[in-house]
Design a protein around this motif. Structure first.
Motif, PDB file in Angstrom:
ATOM      1  N   TRP A   1      -5.817  -7.787  -2.099  1.00 41.22           N
ATOM      2  CA  TRP A   1      -6.794  -6.907  -1.697  1.00 41.22           C
ATOM      3  C   TRP A   1      -8.067  -7.421  -1.699  1.00 41.22           C
ATOM      4  CZ3 TRP A   1      -3.869  -3.926   0.788  1.00 41.22           C
ATOM      5  CH2 TRP A   1      -2.886  -3.428   0.293  1.00 41.22           C
TER       6      TRP A   1
ATOM      7  N   LEU B   1      -9.431  -3.121   1.627  1.00 39.35           N
ATOM      8  CA  LEU B   1      -8.217  -2.506   1.645  1.00 39.35           C
ATOM      9  C   LEU B   1      -7.892  -2.335   3.294  1.00 39.35           C
ATOM     10  CD1 LEU B   1      -9.350   0.015  -1.044  1.00 39.35           C
ATOM     11  CD2 LEU B   1      -7.918  -2.129  -1.392  1.00 39.35           C
TER      12      LEU B   1
ATOM     13  N   GLN C   1      -3.973  -1.933 -11.611  1.00 36.13           N
ATOM     14  CA  GLN C   1      -5.162  -1.431 -11.526  1.00 36.13           C
ATOM     15  C   GLN C   1      -5.273  -0.033 -11.057  1.00 36.13           C
ATOM     16  OE1 GLN C   1      -4.559  -4.351 -10.607  1.00 36.13           O
ATOM     17  NE2 GLN C   1      -6.036  -5.867 -10.930  1.00 36.13           N
ATOM     18  N   ARG C   2      -4.207   0.201 -10.100  1.00 35.85           N
ATOM     19  CA  ARG C   2      -3.925   1.720  -9.598  1.00 35.85           C
ATOM     20  C   ARG C   2      -3.298   2.325 -10.572  1.00 35.85           C
ATOM     21  NH1 ARG C   2      -0.719   0.880  -4.152  1.00 35.85           N
ATOM     22  NH2 ARG C   2      -0.618   3.223  -4.404  1.00 35.85           N
TER      23      ARG C   2
ATOM     24  N   ALA D   1       0.946  -1.373   0.107  1.00 35.36           N
ATOM     25  CA  ALA D   1      -0.113   0.024  -0.032  1.00 35.36           C
ATOM     26  C   ALA D   1       0.917   1.386  -0.065  1.00 35.36           C
ATOM     27  CB  ALA D   1      -0.807   0.155   1.131  1.00 35.36           C
TER      28      ALA D   1
ATOM     29  N   GLU E   1       2.150   3.114 -15.757  1.00 35.98           N
ATOM     30  CA  GLU E   1       1.298   3.941 -16.291  1.00 35.98           C
ATOM     31  C   GLU E   1       1.230   3.999 -17.793  1.00 35.98           C
ATOM     32  OE1 GLU E   1       3.095   7.243 -14.370  1.00 35.98           O
ATOM     33  OE2 GLU E   1       2.125   6.900 -12.223  1.00 35.98           O
TER      34      GLU E   1
ATOM     35  N   GLN F   1       4.012   3.081  -5.094  1.00 31.68           N
ATOM     36  CA  GLN F   1       2.961   3.725  -6.104  1.00 31.68           C
ATOM     37  C   GLN F   1       3.295   2.774  -7.315  1.00 31.68           C
ATOM     38  OE1 GLN F   1       0.959   5.949  -5.235  1.00 31.68           O
ATOM     39  NE2 GLN F   1       1.813   5.710  -3.032  1.00 31.68           N
TER      40      GLN F   1
ATOM     41  N   GLY G   1      -1.821  -5.148  -7.081  1.00 33.68           N
ATOM     42  CA  GLY G   1      -3.023  -4.305  -7.652  1.00 33.68           C
ATOM     43  C   GLY G   1      -2.521  -3.029  -8.245  1.00 33.68           C
ATOM     44  N   MET G   2      -1.046  -2.959  -8.610  1.00 31.50           N
ATOM     45  CA  MET G   2      -0.331  -2.001  -9.122  1.00 31.50           C
ATOM     46  C   MET G   2      -0.952  -1.555 -10.409  1.00 31.50           C
ATOM     47  SD  MET G   2       2.047  -0.417  -7.362  1.00 31.50           S
ATOM     48  CE  MET G   2       2.492  -0.619  -5.814  1.00 31.50           C
TER      49      MET G   2
END
Ligand code: APR
Length: 239
Positions: A123, A137, A108-109, A67, A76, A70, A105-106
């Motif tokens: 998650w 979460l 999706q983030r 969490a 990205e 980043q 989950g990176m």
């Protein structure tokens, strides 16, 4: 991103190396999780049955570490590529699919919308008895017990567990139909995931491996980009 406009359907197949530059530890190699911990004690059903609290402490810690990380430029760019291709009329999600072994989950983030998580997600939690799954979460998890009275466990694929059949089917379908297959940051050591690139090869897709090191499956790829994901993905996408 001209290179990517050439291919109608693209699959990014990712492993722990994809998230390494985000700060999420890999499993093998230097600093790997399985160098420090025995998976037999923390990542299999029998360990959970012997000592659920210890297994949950381990996973709560992983959730906290993850969490705090980043997504990086590589995550990205994959998400951006899908959006740009969709806007350019290349179909749903621009014909881009992520098939990942990662549970962090990176993707999706970072904004990726079609992500098949072969090994589940940190998650989500699942009742160990009635199997109800829910997104969660919380840091740390507030209750380790489901409302039916039985233990919750992480909804991830531990050693000895089977992969979700429906997720695997969707992943195989996307890989079999892709025209470009890009593997990023996986050692190719864990099956059945390590076998999935063969579906791309058999269907004639162009196959590229991004990894600073060669792997036991490197010979299957026509092109090798030897470097970290955050450097090689911008190069590949022409950015
Ligand atoms: N960019 C790209 N690749 C990298 C980077 C980087 N910055 N850093 C390391 N790598 C590569 C390593 O060279 C290695 O080949 O990432 C790979 C990581 O390998 P593993 O730690 O074995 O991770 P992975 O292949 O995802 O493991 C598969 O093993 O324990 C299980 O369920 C767990 O999903 C996991 C599975």
């Amino acid at each position: 991103m001209n290179l990517m406009l050439t291919y109608p359907r693209i699959v990014f197949f990712t492993g722990a190396g994809m998230s390494k530059e985000s700060g999420v530890p890999t499993y093998r190699g230097e600093g790997g999780l399985w160098k420090e911990y025995r998976y037999q004690d923390y990542a299999c059903q029998s360990a959970f049955e012997n000592n659920p609290e210890a297994v949950w402490n381990f996973h709560d810690q992983r959730r906290a570490v993850t969490a705090a990380c980043q997504p990086h430029v590589g995550h990205e760019l994959i998400a951006r590529l899908a959006k740009e291709r969709q806007a350019a009329g290349r179909g749903t999600n621009g014909g881009v699919t992520v098939v990942t072994q990662n549970i962090d989950g990176m993707h999706q983030r970072a904004g990726s919308e079609i992500v098949y998580e072969l090994h589940g997600s940190l998650w989500r939690v699942r009742c160990d008895s009635c199997c109800e799954v829910s997104h969660n979460l919380e840091l740390p998890l507030r209750s380790r017990v489901h409302h039916c009275g039985n233990f919750l466990r992480p909804d991830i694929v531990w050693f000895g567990d089977s992969l979700s059949r429906s997720t695997l089917t969707k992943a195989v379908d996307a890989i079999s139909r892709c025209s470009l297959f890009v593997s990023i940051g996986t050692s190719g050591a864990v099956y059945p995931a390590a076998r999935l690139p063969l579906h791309a090869i058999e269907s004639g897709a162009a196959c590229i491996e991004i990894n600073p090191e060669s792997t036991p499956v490197s010979q299957h790829y026509q092109q090798h980009l030897r470097g970290p994901a955050s450097v090689m993905l911008p190069q590949l996408l022409g950015l």
